[in-house]
Enzyme design. Structure first.
Site, PDB file in Angstrom:
ATOM      1  N   GLY A 175       1.531   0.163  -3.774  1.00 47.13           N
ATOM      2  CA  GLY A 175       0.383   1.062  -3.801  1.00 47.13           C
ATOM      3  C   GLY A 175       0.453   2.022  -2.633  1.00 47.13           C
TER       4      GLY A 175
ATOM      5  N   GLN B  43      -2.420   8.178   3.418  1.00 50.61           N
ATOM      6  CA  GLN B  43      -1.196   7.616   4.015  1.00 50.61           C
ATOM      7  C   GLN B  43      -0.059   8.635   4.066  1.00 50.61           C
ATOM      8  OE1 GLN B  43      -1.369   3.846   1.456  1.00 50.61           O
ATOM      9  NE2 GLN B  43      -0.443   3.145   3.369  1.00 50.61           N
TER      10      GLN B  43
ATOM     11  N   CYS C 123       0.834  -3.444   4.325  1.00 52.23           N
ATOM     12  CA  CYS C 123       0.509  -2.034   4.129  1.00 52.23           C
ATOM     13  C   CYS C 123       1.680  -1.198   4.623  1.00 52.23           C
ATOM     14  CB  CYS C 123      -0.754  -1.685   4.908  1.00 52.23           C
ATOM     15  SG  CYS C 123      -1.251   0.035   4.750  1.00 52.23           S
ATOM     16  N   LEU C 124       2.029  -0.164   3.869  1.00 52.32           N
ATOM     17  CA  LEU C 124       3.142   0.698   4.268  1.00 52.32           C
ATOM     18  C   LEU C 124       2.835   1.444   5.571  1.00 52.32           C
ATOM     19  CD1 LEU C 124       4.230   2.152   0.800  1.00 52.32           C
ATOM     20  CD2 LEU C 124       5.331   0.328   2.115  1.00 52.32           C
TER      21      LEU C 124
ATOM     22  N   HIS D  11      -7.454  -2.660  -1.816  1.00 48.37           N
ATOM     23  CA  HIS D  11      -6.754  -2.217  -0.600  1.00 48.37           C
ATOM     24  C   HIS D  11      -6.624  -0.691  -0.565  1.00 48.37           C
ATOM     25  CE1 HIS D  11      -3.275  -2.718   2.371  1.00 48.37           C
ATOM     26  NE2 HIS D  11      -3.191  -1.444   2.014  1.00 48.37           N
ATOM     27  N   GLU D  12      -6.179  -0.109  -1.684  1.00 44.35           N
ATOM     28  CA  GLU D  12      -5.935   1.343  -1.689  1.00 44.35           C
ATOM     29  C   GLU D  12      -7.236   2.131  -1.636  1.00 44.35           C
ATOM     30  OE1 GLU D  12      -3.034   2.090  -1.016  1.00 44.35           O
ATOM     31  OE2 GLU D  12      -2.075   0.228  -1.627  1.00 44.35           O
TER      32      GLU D  12
ATOM     33  N   HIS E 254      -8.520   2.565   1.764  1.00 46.44           N
ATOM     34  CA  HIS E 254      -7.866   3.632   2.531  1.00 46.44           C
ATOM     35  C   HIS E 254      -8.623   4.955   2.389  1.00 46.44           C
ATOM     36  CE1 HIS E 254      -4.133   2.100   4.227  1.00 46.44           C
ATOM     37  NE2 HIS E 254      -3.765   1.557   3.082  1.00 46.44           N
TER      38      HIS E 254
HETATM   39 NI    NI Z   1      -2.230   0.184   2.755  1.00 44.55          NI
END
Ligand code: NI
Length: 159
Positions: free
Chosen positions: A46, A51, A89-90, A131-132, A135
Site C-alpha cells: 500500500g 508518501q 510502512c515504506l 493504515h493508508e 496517512h
Molecule cells: Ni505507511
C-alpha cells in the site's frame, strides 16, 4: 510511468492533512500510475499520496500482487472486529511493530473513473486500508504500536 521518491519519517509532508480530489486531472492519473509502480518496486502492499509528497486523498493498495485498487477520497464507513499483528510502512524502512486494527472494514471512495464505490476488506486488506487512510490525515502506525518497533528480518528473495 515513473518511480517517485518515497518520503521517510522526519519529512513534514507525512504529518499533514491531505486535500480531497475534486477532479481527476491527467496529472493525478499519472500520479496514481506512478504510485503503483513505486509501491511494487518497493515490495509494498500500500502507498498513500503524501508518501510521495503529494497532499491529495489518494491511496493505492495491492495485498496479493494481483489486485490493484486505487482509492480516491476514501472514508471508512464501517469497521468491526479486531486483529493484532505486525505492520510496517515504506516511510519507515526496515522497521515493524505490532498494531491492533479492525478485522473488517468497509470503505467508500471514488475509483479511477470517479465513480462512487464501496470496498470491503478483511484481514490484510482491512489492515492496509486503515493504515493508508491514516496517512491521509498525517498519521503513522507508530502512534499506535504496541511495545517497541523492531528490525524487519528480510527474507531471501529466492524461490
Ligand atoms: Ni505507511
Amino acid at each position: 510511468m515513473a518511480l517517485r521518491t518515497i518520503r521517510v519519517v522526519g519529512d513534514p509532508v507525512l504529518t499533514k492533512k491531505c486535500r480531497e480530489v475534486k477532479t481527476l486531472t491527467p496529472h493525478l492519473r499519472q500520479l496514481i500510475d506512478d504510485m503503483f509502480e513505486t509501491m511494487y518496486h518497493a515490495n509494498g502492499v500500500g502507498l498513500a499520496a503524501p508518501q510521495v509528497g503529494i497532499l491529495k486523498r489518494i491511496v493505492v493498495i495491492d495485498v496479493t500482487g494481483q489486485d490493484p485498487i486505487a482509492m480516491i477520497n476514501p472514508v471508512i464507513v464501517e469497521k468491526d472486529g479486531s486483529q493484532t499483528g505486525e505492520e510496517g510502512c515504506l516511510s519507515l524502512p526496515g522497521k515493524s511493530g505490532v498494531v491492533t486494527r479492525p478485522s473488517h472494514v468497509i470503505v467508500e471512495c471514488l475509483n479511477r473513473d470517479m465513480e462512487k464505490v464501496r470496498i470491503e476488506g478483511t484481514e490484510l486488506l482491512a489492515r492496509c486500508m486503515c493504515h493508508e487512510i491514516d496517512h491521509l490525515d498525517g498519521h503513522m502506525y507508530t502512534e499506535y504500536v504496541e511495545g517497541d518497533l523492531h528490525d524487519v528480518q528480510y527474507e531471501e528473495e529466492e524461490q
